[in-house]
Motif scaffolding. Structure first.
Motif: not given
Length: 57
Positions: A23-44
């Motif tokens: 649960x924690x790992x999944x939530x952390x992935x969502x958090x990081x990806x949301x923050x990256x999208x907000x900054x315009x930076x996606x994985x890769x």
């Protein structure tokens, strides 16, 4: 972390047949990806470059 929150999270994860770590790992992935999208930076992707002072407009 408050004991009540930890216990409640454990109970909910168990009810879903998941570990709390899962649960924690999944939530952390969502958090990081949301923050990256907000900054315009996606994985890769690299961070968008900013104009330098000597760039033509």
């Amino acid at each position: 972390m408050p004991d009540e929150l930890w216990s409640a999270a454990m109970t909910e994860a168990k009810a879903e047949g998941r570990s709390l770590t899962d649960v924690i790992v999944g939530d952390l992935h969502r958090y990081v990806n949301r923050r990256r999208r907000e900054r315009g930076v996606l994985d890769g992707e690299s961070k968008p470059s900013e104009k330098s002072d000597n760039s033509p407009e």
